[in-house]
Design an enzyme around this catalytic site. Sequence first.
Site, PDB file in Angstrom:
ATOM      1  N   TYR A 120      -3.245 -65.847 146.448  1.00 27.29           N
ATOM      2  CA  TYR A 120      -3.014 -66.950 145.508  1.00 27.29           C
ATOM      3  C   TYR A 120      -2.413 -68.183 146.195  1.00 27.29           C
ATOM      4  CZ  TYR A 120      -3.769 -63.573 141.699  1.00 27.29           C
ATOM      5  OH  TYR A 120      -4.297 -62.649 140.844  1.00 27.29           O
ATOM      6  N   LYS A 164      -2.046 -52.236 150.801  1.00 21.60           N
ATOM      7  CA  LYS A 164      -3.317 -51.718 151.294  1.00 21.60           C
ATOM      8  C   LYS A 164      -3.382 -52.009 152.803  1.00 21.60           C
ATOM      9  CE  LYS A 164      -7.570 -50.186 150.290  1.00 21.60           C
ATOM     10  NZ  LYS A 164      -7.945 -48.916 149.687  1.00 21.60           N
ATOM     11  N   ASP A 196      -4.637 -48.758 145.555  1.00 26.14           N
ATOM     12  CA  ASP A 196      -5.716 -48.174 144.753  1.00 26.14           C
ATOM     13  C   ASP A 196      -5.331 -46.768 144.281  1.00 26.14           C
ATOM     14  OD1 ASP A 196      -5.827 -47.459 147.427  1.00 26.14           O
ATOM     15  OD2 ASP A 196      -8.002 -47.578 147.605  1.00 26.14           O
ATOM     16  N   ASP A 220      -0.055 -58.445 140.268  1.00 27.73           N
ATOM     17  CA  ASP A 220      -0.681 -58.999 139.069  1.00 27.73           C
ATOM     18  C   ASP A 220      -1.531 -57.927 138.373  1.00 27.73           C
ATOM     19  OD1 ASP A 220      -1.593 -60.765 137.166  1.00 27.73           O
ATOM     20  OD2 ASP A 220      -2.822 -61.953 138.526  1.00 27.73           O
ATOM     21  N   ASP A 224      -0.578 -55.420 134.983  1.00 26.04           N
ATOM     22  CA  ASP A 224      -1.419 -55.482 133.781  1.00 26.04           C
ATOM     23  C   ASP A 224      -1.934 -54.091 133.418  1.00 26.04           C
ATOM     24  OD1 ASP A 224      -1.103 -58.258 133.721  1.00 26.04           O
ATOM     25  OD2 ASP A 224      -3.191 -58.600 133.179  1.00 26.04           O
TER      26      ASP A 224
HETATM   27 MG    MG Z   1      -2.143 -61.677 135.143  1.00 22.29          MG
END
Ligand code: MG
Length: 323
Positions: A120, A164, A196, A220, A224
């Site tokens: 990001y 990872k 993962d 992120d 979620d």
């Molecule tokens: Mg989000």
Amino acid sequence: MTHEIAVIPGDGIGQEVTPAAVEVLEALDPEFTFTEAEAGDAVAEKTGKALPEETYELAASADATLFGAAGETAADVILPLRDAVDSFVNVRPAKAYPGVDAVRPETDLVFLRENTEGVYAGHEDRLTEDVATLTRVTTQSASRQLAEFACEYVDSDGFTIAHKANVMRETDGLFRDTVAAVAEERGVATDEVLMDAFATRVCLDPTQFDVVACPNLAGDVLSDLAAGLVGGLGLLPSANIGEQRALFEPVHGTAPDIAGEGVANPAATIISAAMLLEYLDYGEEADAVHAAVESTLAEGPRTPDLGGDASTSDVTNAIIDQL
Ligand code: MG
Ligand code: NAI
């Protein structure tokens, strides 16, 4: 000491749940002064700017900011606001509450998400019609800052590092090695999990984990995913913490499907306000808000998203009564 609190309700149900959270704060009578400012779609329509300069400046100077949600302009609002408070970590608890239908009622997790870099960081290019690229940035300094926060956050308990590094050897390798080294210096135990594998394991048994430190994208997505386990966006708070100031917001958006009806669940924003109290050293008041939300969720009244028929203000008043 009086604290300056910026209040930015934004759009949609942000206009309903943010005042509800301010009412709860006011009921506790802390030494806060509240200043409200505009951001989001509505102000963008009027002025052409989703985040007016004075709103940015307010967040950049207040001790803490309470933000609701912005609509289509969300990215133009929240990314600069996180920058205004110089936030390096996004704290995202995902806890299932008694009385709320959850996929995994035993879930009680906190994600500490690196909030400034990774994929990001904004280094994305469209090279040709066929090819787009992205440069992933990891720094030792940001990883260290996150790790130091994590060590203080867990106190004497340990935490998990999700990454990872088996594939992204340089970037996640640096993240993992830095976080683990800081924790070791501080005498804080860590374990690690590939991100993962974490996704699978947390679904099967969330009690294996407690506090999880992750790079930006992983934090992120995985938080979620955990939100799905606890049964609904209306309950998830978050905090963007910087060195000098911080911004608190529900994880949900503007909920255009129910906006204006007065039935939005205020719990996520009220729990975010409890995190704000904690951040400003109002620990007892913060605990009282958490307890009041928990017992209101257990006993009702509940908003329609949780199967009830109560309004935002019914729930807010019940929480204030519990205080
Ligand atoms: Mg989000
Ligand atoms: P959303 O979170 O607004 O809504 C998703 C679903 O959850 C809807 O059915 C909504 O009614 C329900 N919901 C969310 N919060 C609720 C609450 N407190 N009480 C009861 N039900 C609730 O996400 P969606 O629909 O993807 O996005 C809607 C708008 O919000 C978009 O314009 C998006 O850009 C914006 N958004 C803004 C965010 C922010 O400002 N941080 C974050 C996420 C979305």
